[in-house]
Design an enzyme around this catalytic site. Structure first.
Site, PDB file in Angstrom:
ATOM      1  NE  ARG A 297      30.083 -11.809 -23.683  1.00  0.00           N
ATOM      2  CZ  ARG A 297      31.335 -11.684 -24.081  1.00  0.00           C
ATOM      3  NH1 ARG A 297      31.610 -11.044 -25.204  1.00  0.00           N
ATOM      4  NH2 ARG A 297      32.325 -12.192 -23.364  1.00  0.00           N
TER       5      ARG A 297
ATOM      6  CD  GLU B 194      43.454 -13.089 -24.186  1.00  0.00           C
ATOM      7  OE1 GLU B 194      42.501 -12.862 -23.421  1.00  0.00           O
ATOM      8  OE2 GLU B 194      43.318 -13.268 -25.412  1.00  0.00           O
TER       9      GLU B 194
ATOM     10  CE  LYS C  90      42.589  -9.486 -25.277  1.00  0.00           C
ATOM     11  NZ  LYS C  90      41.586  -9.810 -26.305  1.00  0.00           N
TER      12      LYS C  90
ATOM     13  CB  SER D  17      37.570  -5.478 -20.624  1.00  0.00           C
ATOM     14  OG  SER D  17      36.951  -6.437 -21.458  1.00  0.00           O
ATOM     15  N   GLY D  18      38.395  -8.315 -19.165  1.00  0.00           N
ATOM     16  CA  GLY D  18      38.297  -9.347 -18.137  1.00  0.00           C
ATOM     17  C   GLY D  18      37.189  -9.206 -17.126  1.00  0.00           C
ATOM     18  N   GLY D  19      35.973  -8.930 -17.562  1.00  0.00           N
ATOM     19  CA  GLY D  19      34.853  -8.852 -16.637  1.00  0.00           C
ATOM     20  C   GLY D  19      34.564  -7.460 -16.113  1.00  0.00           C
TER      21      GLY D  19
ATOM     22  NE  ARG E 172      31.118  -9.001 -20.512  1.00  0.00           N
ATOM     23  CZ  ARG E 172      30.931  -9.957 -19.608  1.00  0.00           C
ATOM     24  NH1 ARG E 172      29.847 -10.716 -19.667  1.00  0.00           N
ATOM     25  NH2 ARG E 172      31.831 -10.161 -18.662  1.00  0.00           N
TER      26      ARG E 172
END
Length: 339
Positions: free
Chosen positions: A34, A178, A220, A261-263, A292
């Site tokens: 990142r 998750e 999650k 959010s997973g991409g 992210r």
């Protein structure tokens, strides 16, 4: 305060209207990627500076109820020499901690993976709790193809998640469970829905076997979306597919579903959350636990320069506020143009 009272108090603090969770628990390799994207070298000093800046964002607690930390961050001091958990608590934000120890291949299940970290978990949790952590997170992943995930992978990972959750609750720490169904691939939204239903059904069977208290845990999951190589679905399509699955397999006793959010881009993740909350009554709070998707604009604004702290905080505050509005279906894409 009893263990059950501790758990209920943390749940009440996490599952608040208009608020969600900031996932700032990136491992060293992940945050290095990142930072590289914004031209910054990942060192202990740069990680401390960046996270100190975003956690100090004025009124961050208005839209963020909890922050998931990496172990390094849990034990760090801010730029003002305040312990990070104490800094978060001063904003009314609950400190949490990532406790799994990564993933690797699942033996005799080609293409599937399993998550590590159950050994010594109780000892680690005791230490994290002494540092101020009140909830924990454990991630298992599920790859999608025509044949994946195998039943072996679904059942094995569900068992791991349930064992982790039971240990957490025994120590007064709220578990975030998750099960991430990955967006990688060219599968359809229908295939994603099929896999998501199979995974969640097995996860809740395992939680029941291990006597996990559903009222004092948080789920999650991934939203139900097509694979990233297939193309985008509209927010309404994502919401309909997701809710269709969740209504069948997620018990109403679960207080909150905090989606990853997973991409998805920051804007996509907010639009999709807004669509979910625009579709009538649900027995659970539908919220966000974004990494992210919350932090990317702040990282770009910061770019490794302390002088950009105000810009980074403004970017963080904006994304938190917009996702807070999406919690009640009150977000509009037009708001993206506002300062």
């Amino acid at each position: 305060m009893s263990v059950k009272q501790e758990l209920l108090a943390t749940i009440a603090d996490l599952v608040q209207p208009g608020k969600g969770i900031l996932a700032a628990d990136e491992s060293a390799p992940t945050i290095a990627k990142r930072f590289k994207a914004v031209g910054v070298e990942s060192t202990e000093a740069t990680r401390r500076e960046y996270r100190s800046i975003i956690f100090s964002t004025p009124k961050l607690g208005a839209h963020v109820s909890g922050v998931i930390l990496y172990q390094e961050t849990l034990e760090q001091l801010s730029l003002d020499d305040v312990a990070i958990p104490k800094l978060l608590a001063s904003q009314g934000i609950v400190p949490g901690i990532k406790v799994d120890q990564g993933k690797g291949p699942l033996v005799n299940a080609p293409g599937d993976e399993i998550t590590y970290g159950l050994d010594g978990l109780g000892t680690r949790l005791e230490h994290y709790k002494s540092m101020g952590a009140r909830f924990a997170k454990w991630r298992d992943v599920f790859h999608i193809s025509d044949t994946l995930p195998s039943f072996q992978a679904i059942k094995s990972n569900a068992e791991v998640l349930a064992r982790y959750a039971a240990v957490c609750q025994s120590m007064g720490i709220v578990p975030i469970v998750e099960p991430e169904v990955l967006i990688d691939g060219n599968h359809s939204i229908e295939r994603a829905a099929e896999v998501s239903e199979d995974v969640l059904l097995e996860v809740f069977k395992a939680l029941h076997r291990h006597r996990v208290d559903l009222e004092t845990m948080v789920l999650k999951p991934s939203m139900v979306t097509p694979g990233k190589e297939t193309g985008k679905a509209s927010p309404e399509q994502v919401a309909e597919a997701t809710l269709s699955v969740f209504r069948r397999v997620v018990p109403a006793a679960v207080p909150g579903i905090f989606f990853l959010s997973g991409g998805q881009t920051p804007e996509e993740s907010t639009e999709n959350l807004n669509a979910l909350n625009s579709m009538g009554y649900h027995p659970w709070e539908l919220s966000f636990s974004y990494g992210r998707a919350l932090q990317e604009p702040a990282q770009k604004a910061w770019a490794g320069m302390l002088d950009n702290a105000d810009k980074a905080q403004a970017a963080m505050k904006k994304r938190a506020r917009l996702n807070g509005l999406a919690r009640s279906g009150s977000y509009s894409p037009d708001m993206e143009r506002e300062d």
